[in-house]
Design a protein around this motif. Sequence first.
Motif, PDB file in Angstrom:
ATOM      1  N   TRP A  73       0.812  -1.219   0.000  1.00 43.58           N
ATOM      2  CA  TRP A  73       0.000   0.000   0.000  1.00 43.58           C
ATOM      3  C   TRP A  73       0.844   1.267   0.000  1.00 43.58           C
ATOM      4  N   ILE A  74       1.803   1.392   0.904  1.00 47.40           N
ATOM      5  CA  ILE A  74       2.557   2.637   1.032  1.00 47.40           C
ATOM      6  C   ILE A  74       3.311   2.972  -0.245  1.00 47.40           C
ATOM      7  N   HIS A  75       3.858   1.946  -0.904  1.00 47.05           N
ATOM      8  CA  HIS A  75       4.621   2.184  -2.133  1.00 47.05           C
ATOM      9  C   HIS A  75       3.691   2.527  -3.293  1.00 47.05           C
ATOM     10  N   ASP A  76       2.548   1.867  -3.363  1.00 43.98           N
ATOM     11  CA  ASP A  76       1.560   2.200  -4.392  1.00 43.98           C
ATOM     12  C   ASP A  76       1.005   3.604  -4.170  1.00 43.98           C
ATOM     13  N   ASN A  77       0.788   3.949  -2.907  1.00 44.79           N
ATOM     14  CA  ASN A  77       0.262   5.271  -2.573  1.00 44.79           C
ATOM     15  C   ASN A  77       1.257   6.364  -2.937  1.00 44.79           C
ATOM     16  N   ASP A  78       2.544   6.105  -2.669  1.00 43.58           N
ATOM     17  CA  ASP A  78       3.578   7.077  -3.033  1.00 43.58           C
ATOM     18  C   ASP A  78       3.608   7.316  -4.541  1.00 43.58           C
ATOM     19  N   LYS A  79       3.466   6.247  -5.308  1.00 44.68           N
ATOM     20  CA  LYS A  79       3.483   6.388  -6.766  1.00 44.68           C
ATOM     21  C   LYS A  79       2.261   7.155  -7.257  1.00 44.68           C
ATOM     22  N   GLN A  80       1.115   6.822  -6.700  1.00 46.72           N
ATOM     23  CA  GLN A  80      -0.124   7.455  -7.143  1.00 46.72           C
ATOM     24  C   GLN A  80      -0.159   8.946  -6.795  1.00 46.72           C
ATOM     25  N   ASN A  81       0.438   9.309  -5.654  1.00 46.98           N
ATOM     26  CA  ASN A  81       0.341  10.688  -5.154  1.00 46.98           C
ATOM     27  C   ASN A  81       1.661  11.451  -5.214  1.00 46.98           C
ATOM     28  N   VAL A  82       2.549  11.013  -6.103  1.00 46.96           N
ATOM     29  CA  VAL A  82       3.895  11.593  -6.119  1.00 46.96           C
ATOM     30  C   VAL A  82       3.902  13.096  -6.382  1.00 46.96           C
ATOM     31  N   LEU A  83       2.887  13.610  -7.063  1.00 47.47           N
ATOM     32  CA  LEU A  83       2.869  15.040  -7.391  1.00 47.47           C
ATOM     33  C   LEU A  83       2.139  15.900  -6.353  1.00 47.47           C
ATOM     34  N   LYS A  84       1.412  15.290  -5.426  1.00 47.16           N
ATOM     35  CA  LYS A  84       0.632  16.078  -4.471  1.00 47.16           C
ATOM     36  C   LYS A  84       1.497  17.025  -3.643  1.00 47.16           C
ATOM     37  N   ALA A  85       2.637  16.518  -3.190  1.00 48.71           N
ATOM     38  CA  ALA A  85       3.492  17.327  -2.316  1.00 48.71           C
ATOM     39  C   ALA A  85       4.181  18.468  -3.044  1.00 48.71           C
ATOM     40  N   THR A  86       4.109  18.502  -4.373  1.00 51.93           N
ATOM     41  CA  THR A  86       4.711  19.625  -5.089  1.00 51.93           C
ATOM     42  C   THR A  86       4.008  20.940  -4.747  1.00 51.93           C
ATOM     43  N   ALA A  87       2.767  20.868  -4.277  1.00 52.58           N
ATOM     44  CA  ALA A  87       2.064  22.088  -3.889  1.00 52.58           C
ATOM     45  C   ALA A  87       2.816  22.817  -2.780  1.00 52.58           C
ATOM     46  N   LEU A  88       3.316  22.063  -1.804  1.00 50.53           N
ATOM     47  CA  LEU A  88       4.038  22.674  -0.691  1.00 50.53           C
ATOM     48  C   LEU A  88       5.380  23.236  -1.150  1.00 50.53           C
ATOM     49  N   ALA A  89       6.074  22.493  -2.008  1.00 49.51           N
ATOM     50  CA  ALA A  89       7.359  22.959  -2.512  1.00 49.51           C
ATOM     51  C   ALA A  89       7.204  24.237  -3.331  1.00 49.51           C
ATOM     52  N   LEU A  90       6.180  24.283  -4.193  1.00 52.25           N
ATOM     53  CA  LEU A  90       5.976  25.481  -5.008  1.00 52.25           C
ATOM     54  C   LEU A  90       5.486  26.654  -4.164  1.00 52.25           C
ATOM     55  N   GLY A  91       4.717  26.375  -3.118  1.00 54.99           N
ATOM     56  CA  GLY A  91       4.333  27.438  -2.192  1.00 54.99           C
ATOM     57  C   GLY A  91       5.547  28.028  -1.501  1.00 54.99           C
ATOM     58  N   CYS A  92       6.491  27.163  -1.145  1.00 58.00           N
ATOM     59  CA  CYS A  92       7.757  27.605  -0.544  1.00 58.00           C
ATOM     60  C   CYS A  92       8.523  28.484  -1.530  1.00 58.00           C
ATOM     61  N   ALA A  93       8.552  28.076  -2.792  1.00 55.64           N
ATOM     62  CA  ALA A  93       9.227  28.870  -3.823  1.00 55.64           C
ATOM     63  C   ALA A  93       8.579  30.251  -3.958  1.00 55.64           C
ATOM     64  N   LEU A  94       7.253  30.296  -3.926  1.00 53.02           N
ATOM     65  CA  LEU A  94       6.557  31.579  -4.005  1.00 53.02           C
ATOM     66  C   LEU A  94       6.886  32.470  -2.815  1.00 53.02           C
ATOM     67  N   ALA A  95       7.018  31.871  -1.633  1.00 50.88           N
ATOM     68  CA  ALA A  95       7.390  32.644  -0.452  1.00 50.88           C
ATOM     69  C   ALA A  95       8.755  33.309  -0.659  1.00 50.88           C
ATOM     70  N   SER A  96       9.671  32.566  -1.268  1.00 48.88           N
ATOM     71  CA  SER A  96      10.997  33.125  -1.554  1.00 48.88           C
ATOM     72  C   SER A  96      10.912  34.267  -2.553  1.00 48.88           C
ATOM     73  N   LEU A  97      10.072  34.094  -3.568  1.00 47.79           N
ATOM     74  CA  LEU A  97       9.928  35.153  -4.559  1.00 47.79           C
ATOM     75  C   LEU A  97       9.321  36.411  -3.943  1.00 47.79           C
ATOM     76  N   ASP A  98       8.460  36.240  -2.928  1.00 48.23           N
ATOM     77  CA  ASP A  98       7.927  37.398  -2.220  1.00 48.23           C
ATOM     78  C   ASP A  98       9.052  38.162  -1.513  1.00 48.23           C
ATOM     79  N   VAL A  99       9.994  37.436  -0.920  1.00 47.42           N
ATOM     80  CA  VAL A  99      11.139  38.075  -0.255  1.00 47.42           C
ATOM     81  C   VAL A  99      11.999  38.808  -1.275  1.00 47.42           C
ATOM     82  N   ILE A 100      12.228  38.159  -2.408  1.00 47.65           N
ATOM     83  CA  ILE A 100      13.054  38.777  -3.459  1.00 47.65           C
ATOM     84  C   ILE A 100      12.375  40.037  -4.005  1.00 47.65           C
ATOM     85  N   GLN A 101      11.056  39.952  -4.192  1.00 45.59           N
ATOM     86  CA  GLN A 101      10.305  41.116  -4.680  1.00 45.59           C
ATOM     87  C   GLN A 101      10.406  42.277  -3.695  1.00 45.59           C
ATOM     88  N   ALA A 102      10.257  41.981  -2.403  1.00 45.19           N
ATOM     89  CA  ALA A 102      10.349  43.034  -1.393  1.00 45.19           C
ATOM     90  C   ALA A 102      11.746  43.649  -1.368  1.00 45.19           C
TER      91      ALA A 102
END
Length: 355
Positions: free
Chosen positions: A223-252
Motif C-alpha cells: 500500500w505505502i509504495h503504491d500510494n507514493d506512486k499514485q500521489n507523487v505530485l501532491k506534495a509539489t504544492a508545498l514545494a511550489l508554495g515555498c518557492a513563491l514565499a521566496s519570490l515574495d522576499v526577493i520582490q520586497a
Amino acid sequence: MDEHHLLNIATSYLKSAVFPESAEIDRSPQALQNALNGLGELGLLALQVPSVWGGLAASAETYYNFQQLVARYSGALAFLQTQHQSAAGMLVRSQNQSLQQEYLPHLSNGNILLGVGFSHLRRRGEAIVKATPVDDGYRLNGTVPWITGFGIFQEFIAAATLSDDRAVFGLVPFVNSDRDAGKITFSEVLPLAAMTSTNTVTARLDNWLLKCDRLVSIKPPSWIHDNDKQNVLKATALALGCALASLDVIQATYSNKQLAFIHLALEKLHLELSQCRAAIDKAANESYQTKLKLRAWAIDLAVRCAHCAIAVSSGAANHNHHPAQRIYREALVYTVSGQSTDLMAATLNRLIDSK
C-alpha cells in the motif's frame, strides 16, 4: 462553498492573520495552534471531506491550490494542517461507519484535530511497529519514529504491520496513556532544524490494544509504495508554495534596492515556477518516472528560490528571525517529506545534472 470563494477567504486570512506572525508561528506551538484554529473557524480543515460529513468536497485542483497558498505564508502551518487533512482523507475512505460518524463532522472546524504516523511503512526490512491479532482487536508493539502535532492534535492514526505484511491503521491517543495492559509513551519534542513549533515526537507502543471500534483500515503489503506512486505530485504544492514565499522576499528586496539584476532573477524564477506548475497540471497521464522528475524539479526550485532569497537579503538572512532563513529551512523539509527511495534518486539526479 464556491471554490473560488474558498481560496479568496483563505488568501485573506493568510495574508492578514498568518503572514505577519509567520516567524512566531514557526517557533511557538501556541501561535501555530492559534493559526490552525483560525483555519478551523473558517471551516477549512477538511477540504476534501464530502459535504454530507461537514466537509467542503473541494476538487483536487482546489485542494492543491490551497496547499500551495498556505505554504506560501507559513510552512509550519502548511505542514501541520496537511497531517490533519490526510487523517480526514483516511477516515473518509474507511469502512468503519461508526468512526466516520463520530469524527468526520468535527474535522472541518477543528473541534477534533488528528495527526498521522505511518511514514515508517516506507522503511525496508523488519517492521518497526508490529500488530498481533487478539480477540477484541490488535496488540501494537514498536516505535513510531515521526508524529507531528504533539499537544495540538488529540489523537493520531497509527500504522502497524501484521505478520503477512498487511498494514493495520487505527486511532490512538496522542497523549501518554496506560490502559488495558498496554501503554503509549511519547518522547520529548525532537530538536529539529525547521518547523520546530509543529512538535514532532516519537511514540513507543507497548502491547497497546487497538480495539476493533478504533480500526480505520487494513491495507495490503504494497500500500505505502503504491500510494507514493499514485500521489507523487501532491506534495509539489508545498514545494511550489515555498518557492513563491521566496519570490515574495526577493520582490520586497528589489522594491527596496532597485537593482536590475535582482529584477532579472525574479523574472526568470517566476517564469520557471510557472513552467513547472504548468507541467505538473498536465501530468496526470504521464509515466511515474516523468512525475518523479517533476517532483524533483519542484524540490530543486524551492531550494534554489530560497537560496536566492538568502543571497539578496545579504547578511541579514543569517538572523534566525529573517523570513529568508525560515523559508530556506522549510525548503529542507520539503526536500525530504514523504521521501521514497525512488524520489531520493530522482532528487539527486536533478541536482547533479542541473547546469
